[in-house]
Design an enzyme around this catalytic site. Structure first.
Site, mmCIF file in Angstrom:
data_model
loop_
_atom_site.group_PDB
_atom_site.id
_atom_site.type_symbol
_atom_site.label_atom_id
_atom_site.label_comp_id
_atom_site.label_asym_id
_atom_site.label_seq_id
_atom_site.Cartn_x
_atom_site.Cartn_y
_atom_site.Cartn_z
ATOM 1 N N CYS A 1 1.002 -1.552 0.280
ATOM 2 C CA CYS A 1 -0.019 -0.072 0.121
ATOM 3 C C CYS A 1 0.846 1.255 0.240
ATOM 4 O O CYS A 1 2.125 1.452 0.361
ATOM 5 C CB CYS A 1 -0.990 0.198 1.052
ATOM 6 S SG CYS A 1 -1.889 -1.325 0.908
ATOM 7 N N ARG B 1 3.443 -0.723 -5.254
ATOM 8 C CA ARG B 1 3.529 -1.077 -3.617
ATOM 9 C C ARG B 1 1.904 -2.144 -3.384
ATOM 10 O O ARG B 1 2.108 -2.548 -2.550
ATOM 11 C CB ARG B 1 3.522 0.471 -2.199
ATOM 12 C CG ARG B 1 4.900 0.642 -2.480
ATOM 13 C CD ARG B 1 4.592 1.553 -1.371
ATOM 14 N NE ARG B 1 4.935 1.442 0.124
ATOM 15 C CZ ARG B 1 5.476 1.081 1.030
ATOM 16 N NH1 ARG B 1 6.804 2.032 0.777
ATOM 17 N NH2 ARG B 1 5.829 1.192 2.059
ATOM 18 N N TRP C 1 -2.846 -2.277 -1.486
ATOM 19 C CA TRP C 1 -2.441 -3.933 -1.386
ATOM 20 C C TRP C 1 -3.419 -4.201 -1.125
ATOM 21 O O TRP C 1 -3.749 -4.203 0.309
ATOM 22 C CB TRP C 1 -1.431 -3.940 -1.558
ATOM 23 C CG TRP C 1 -1.051 -6.525 -1.613
ATOM 24 C CD1 TRP C 1 -0.688 -6.779 -2.933
ATOM 25 C CD2 TRP C 1 -1.265 -6.794 -0.916
ATOM 26 N NE1 TRP C 1 -0.818 -7.497 -3.099
ATOM 27 C CE2 TRP C 1 -0.702 -7.487 -1.605
ATOM 28 C CE3 TRP C 1 -0.969 -7.512 0.337
ATOM 29 C CZ2 TRP C 1 -0.607 -9.579 -0.988
ATOM 30 C CZ3 TRP C 1 -0.966 -7.797 1.016
ATOM 31 C CH2 TRP C 1 -0.986 -9.287 0.374
ATOM 32 N N ASN D 1 -1.768 2.129 5.703
ATOM 33 C CA ASN D 1 -0.853 0.487 5.395
ATOM 34 C C ASN D 1 -0.150 0.197 6.800
ATOM 35 O O ASN D 1 0.163 0.348 7.850
ATOM 36 C CB ASN D 1 0.591 1.125 5.013
ATOM 37 C CG ASN D 1 1.251 0.444 4.416
ATOM 38 O OD1 ASN D 1 1.064 -0.533 3.651
ATOM 39 N ND2 ASN D 1 2.057 0.866 3.815
ATOM 40 N N GLY D 2 -0.573 -1.084 6.967
ATOM 41 C CA GLY D 2 -0.836 -2.148 7.480
ATOM 42 C C GLY D 2 -1.309 -3.139 8.235
ATOM 43 O O GLY D 2 -2.842 -3.275 7.007
ATOM 44 N N GLU E 1 14.589 -19.959 -7.289
ATOM 45 C CA GLU E 1 14.695 -18.420 -8.047
ATOM 46 C C GLU E 1 14.171 -18.089 -9.686
ATOM 47 O O GLU E 1 13.109 -17.281 -9.625
ATOM 48 C CB GLU E 1 16.247 -17.279 -8.165
ATOM 49 C CG GLU E 1 16.111 -16.150 -8.704
ATOM 50 C CD GLU E 1 14.968 -15.103 -8.042
ATOM 51 O OE1 GLU E 1 14.261 -15.526 -6.741
ATOM 52 O OE2 GLU E 1 14.572 -13.994 -8.598
ATOM 53 N N LYS F 1 10.463 -16.566 -10.166
ATOM 54 C CA LYS F 1 10.474 -15.236 -11.536
ATOM 55 C C LYS F 1 9.388 -15.820 -12.228
ATOM 56 O O LYS F 1 8.728 -15.137 -12.679
ATOM 57 C CB LYS F 1 11.586 -15.167 -12.256
ATOM 58 C CG LYS F 1 11.782 -13.731 -12.268
ATOM 59 C CD LYS F 1 12.073 -12.486 -11.742
ATOM 60 C CE LYS F 1 11.794 -12.647 -10.087
ATOM 61 N NZ LYS F 1 12.802 -12.156 -8.784
ATOM 62 N N GLU G 1 5.807 -15.680 -11.191
ATOM 63 C CA GLU G 1 5.056 -14.599 -10.326
ATOM 64 C C GLU G 1 4.705 -13.379 -11.376
ATOM 65 O O GLU G 1 3.790 -12.593 -10.726
ATOM 66 C CB GLU G 1 6.397 -13.981 -9.276
ATOM 67 C CG GLU G 1 7.061 -13.124 -9.803
ATOM 68 C CD GLU G 1 8.464 -12.669 -8.771
ATOM 69 O OE1 GLU G 1 7.577 -11.810 -7.832
ATOM 70 O OE2 GLU G 1 9.212 -12.412 -8.456
ATOM 71 N N HIS H 1 13.287 -38.370 -6.845
ATOM 72 C CA HIS H 1 12.758 -38.837 -5.464
ATOM 73 C C HIS H 1 11.563 -38.586 -5.324
ATOM 74 O O HIS H 1 10.306 -38.164 -4.595
ATOM 75 C CB HIS H 1 13.640 -38.262 -4.399
ATOM 76 C CG HIS H 1 14.806 -38.740 -4.426
ATOM 77 N ND1 HIS H 1 14.620 -40.313 -3.763
ATOM 78 C CD2 HIS H 1 16.483 -38.296 -4.580
ATOM 79 C CE1 HIS H 1 15.990 -39.887 -3.724
ATOM 80 N NE2 HIS H 1 16.441 -38.946 -4.071
ATOM 81 N N LYS I 1 5.545 -4.836 -4.126
ATOM 82 C CA LYS I 1 6.516 -5.077 -4.315
ATOM 83 C C LYS I 1 7.372 -4.957 -2.586
ATOM 84 O O LYS I 1 8.308 -5.484 -2.332
ATOM 85 C CB LYS I 1 7.292 -3.465 -4.704
ATOM 86 C CG LYS I 1 8.938 -3.474 -5.042
ATOM 87 C CD LYS I 1 9.408 -4.311 -5.586
ATOM 88 C CE LYS I 1 10.739 -4.151 -5.692
ATOM 89 N NZ LYS I 1 11.479 -5.181 -6.336
HETATM 90 C C1 F6R Z 1 10.577 -11.924 -6.196
HETATM 91 C C2 F6R Z 1 10.260 -10.219 -5.194
HETATM 92 C C3 F6R Z 1 9.852 -11.009 -3.700
HETATM 93 C C4 F6R Z 1 10.635 -10.812 -2.467
HETATM 94 C C5 F6R Z 1 10.250 -10.171 -1.302
HETATM 95 C C6 F6R Z 1 11.674 -9.880 -0.343
HETATM 96 O O1 F6R Z 1 10.772 -11.189 -7.357
HETATM 97 O O2 F6R Z 1 10.264 -9.408 -5.431
HETATM 98 O O3 F6R Z 1 9.927 -12.418 -2.939
HETATM 99 O O4 F6R Z 1 12.287 -10.505 -3.381
HETATM 100 O O5 F6R Z 1 9.034 -9.699 -0.994
HETATM 101 O O6 F6R Z 1 11.385 -8.063 -0.198
HETATM 102 P P1 F6R Z 1 12.794 -7.264 -0.061
HETATM 103 O O7 F6R Z 1 13.755 -7.502 -0.513
HETATM 104 O O8 F6R Z 1 12.196 -6.700 -0.327
HETATM 105 O O9 F6R Z 1 12.424 -7.592 1.861
#
Ligand code: F6R
Length: 614
Positions: free
Chosen positions: A2, A27, A74, A100-101, A487, A491, A494, A510, A609
């Site tokens: 948010c 955000r 969000w 926010n929260g 990873e 990627k 998501e 396995h 984000k």
């Molecule tokens: C994936 C992604 C998330 C962040 C996670 C931690 O692409 O961006 O998995 O890596 O939410 O975010 P930070 O690094 O800001 O703590």
């Protein structure tokens, strides 16, 4: 998550607020809303979807005003609807609030207010807080401090996390902000002041920023501001210049921030590395570790805490640090760490890694570690973030703002810093100068190797076209390439919504091998060492079951024709930089795969984000 922005100044508030929301949209982008103080009433516009929808409706519904608050959401409590969109208006139309929260005890507070005859228009915890402030206000005598006193009475009743901005109809020249657990920063400009959940909202408009600490409250006028504790004691306002980062947040010639940030990596890594090697060329020099040398030399254990992509970077660090410094390393999901009764094992160091520095799970893990008396270090990209402020020491990533929701350049710099940390710790313990020197050289050469791999982007686009019909994919790698497999899968899922899983390559037989069929491609990330033969054998097991195989392999490793349908080649490189190089084609693969499906890679569905709720 948010985004909050509030403006109070001489200009009309529309442009600063809408621009601010656009910058904060990463955000959260389920819905967006705005409220202006128009003297005798608040005018409001709220829309589901993106800030662009809101900008159109503001033109129709609101008239110019110089005080306003805005929010991009969000969703936590309540569906994505207009009535759940912030700002929330209090039952008596006297207050508007953005939040926010999460207010964890909102159910009990709602019952308390309902018993007083107060009705609610939304399902949100935020409206409850707005009404709670209005309720306290109604009980207080008239006077200069009535607004701030109402806020001060309401907030201690809330359990959970909040960053808020709130306006009161009776105070046409005042905006109040407060935080606990969710970031909030005051922006100071020429005859205009701001409140925002991050400083990018007022870059170019405010000159200085004051980051609020938990439990602080800011009272703003256009020419003045005051920061106090919730209890009313004066707090010190430390001002920081607002970085002139505006051009860094512009897209330039790129179609998306994700693509821009992928291609920025050579320069980003250059910055991560800059000036961070010792004069004798055998070790790294990380300023944020200074003063902790003795503790680091005598460590018994390192515990990384992080989430998502940052956690994968820590897992790369686990392999490298154990190898270079021979310290036992554990990597924890930050969200799990604080709820474990993990035994205290000698001298432990907790390293928290977070691009945003505001991920609540990670911050709470740090707080728990501090409660247990452990030394804490932070690796973060955001200067002045909560993580930077709350840890005992740490290192900045210096890769510039990462706007794309899918983390790319941040991963590379986090993995690079983990290698640098492993080198520094290794040299403090028992790594030889010769080994140190070869690692320094490998790290210094990393930006050029990254450029070399990214130049082959077109080849990855063609591979993405070939495999883009797949709905299920596996990503497989060994040792420090196992987190790269995780990873790569994260990627892809998501941003493209295809189902992908990462596994250690040998784990395939396995269980996951049951998924193999001609429609389920496997992406193998092949090591540049003696283990590659075993991974190639795993690839052949997949091929024997008619599963398509895409191999990402270093130049020096021969891949038999029958083992893979396609091979993407990486330059041969030192083991400390291999995971970073191997991850690049997977970032590009996910990017093109999602774009081919017509998806918005910068704002994937349901994500935000910076995750500031638990
Ligand atoms: C994936 C992604 C998330 C962040 C996670 C931690 O692409 O961006 O998995 O890596 O939410 O975010 P930070 O690094 O800001 O703590």
């Amino acid at each position: 998550m948010c985004g909050i922005v509030g403006y109070l100044g001489r200009e009309t508030a529309q442009a600063p607020l809408i621009d601010g929301l656009r910058r904060l949209e990463y955000r959260g982008y389920d819905s967006a809303g705005i409220a202006f103080h128009e003297g005798s009433k608040f005018s409001m516009a709220r829309e589901t979807g993106r800030v662009n929808n809101l900008a159109e409706s503001v033109q129709k519904k609101c008239s110019p005003a110089s005080l306003g608050i805005a929010h991009t959401r969000w969703a936590t409590h309540g569906a994505v609807t207009v009535s759940n969109t912030h700002p929330h208006l209090s039952y008596d139309d006297k207050f508007v609030l953005v939040h926010n929260g999460v207010i964890e005890n909102f159910g009990a507070l709602k019952r308390f207010l309902s018993d007083k005859g107060i009705d609610f228009a939304s399902e949100t915890d935020s409206e409850v807080l707005c009404n709670l402030i209005a309720f306290h206000y109604s009980e207080l005598p008239e006077g200069e401090n009535r607004f701030v006193d109402a806020v001060r009475q309401a907030l201690p009743q809330c359990r959970g996390a909040y960053g808020i901005a709130v306006l009161c109809l009776d105070y046409p020249d005042t905006m109040i902000g407060a935080r606990r657990g969710s970031p909030l920063v005051v922006g100071l400009g020429d005859e205009a002041n701001f409140i925002a959940s991050d400083a990018s909202a007022f870059v170019g408009r405010a000159k200085e920023a004051v980051f609020l600490n938990d439990g602080e409250l800011a009272v703003l006028q256009a020419n003045d501001f005051r920061i106090t504790t919730l209890e009313g004691q004066e707090a010190t306002a430390v001002t920081h210049p607002v970085d002139e980062v505006s051009e860094e947040v512009e897209l330039g010639d790129f179609d998306s921030y994700m693509e821009k940030e992928i291609y920025e990596q050579p320069m980003a890594l250059q910055n991560t590395l800059l000036g961070r090697f010792g004069d004798d060329g055998t070790t790294s020099k990380l300023g944020g570790l200074e003063g902790h040398e003795d503790e680091l030399r005598n460590l018994d254990r390192i515990i990384f805490v992080a989430c998502g992509t940052a956690r994968h970077a820590c897992m790369v660090g686990e392999y490298l640090i154990e190898r270079l410094a021979r310290v036992p390393v554990e990597v924890e999901h930050a969200s799990e760490f604080r709820y474990r009764n993990s035994p205290k094992a000698g001298k432990s160091l907790v390293i928290a890694v977070s691009q945003s520095g505001e991920t609540l799970d990670t911050l709470e893990a740090v707080r728990e570690a501090k409660t247990k008396g452990l030394l804490t270090l932070g690796i973060t990209n955001v200067v002045g973030s909560s993580l930077a402020r709350e840890t005992d020491g740490g290192v900045y990533q210096r890769v510039g703002p990462e706007i794309g929701v899918a983390s790319t350049k941040a991963f590379s710099s986090q993995a690079c810093l983990c290698a640098m940390l492993g080198l520094a710790l290794g040299r403090m313990r028992d790594l030889s100068p010769m080994d140190g020197q070869s690692i320094v050289e490998a790290l210094k050469g990393l930006p050029d190797l990254v450029s070399e791999v990214l130049q082959k982007g077109e080849q990855i686009r063609e591979l993405a076209i070939k495999y883009s019909k797949a709905e299920h994919l596996l990503f497989l790698g060994r040792q420090s390439l196992y987190p790269v497999a995780l990873e790569g899968a994260l990627k892809l899922k998501e941003i493209s919504y295809a189902h992908a899983e990462g596994y250690p390559a040998a784990e395939l037989k396995h269980g996951p091998i049951a998924l193999i069929n001609p429609d389920c491609p496997s992406v193998f990330i092949v090591e540049g060492n003696e283990l590659s033969a075993k991974t190639i054998a795993n690839m052949q097991e997949v091929k024997a079951r008619k599963g398509p195989v895409l191999a990402i392999a270093p130049d020096g490793i021969e891949i038999p024709e029958e083992a893979a349908d396609d091979v993407f080649r990486l330059p041969d490189a030192h083991e400390v930089v291999r995971p970073i190089l191997a991850n690049l084609p997977l970032q590009l693969f996910a990017y093109h795969f999602a774009r081919l499906r017509g998806l918005d890679v910068d704002k994937p569905r349901n994500l935000a984000k910076s995750v500031t709720v638990e």
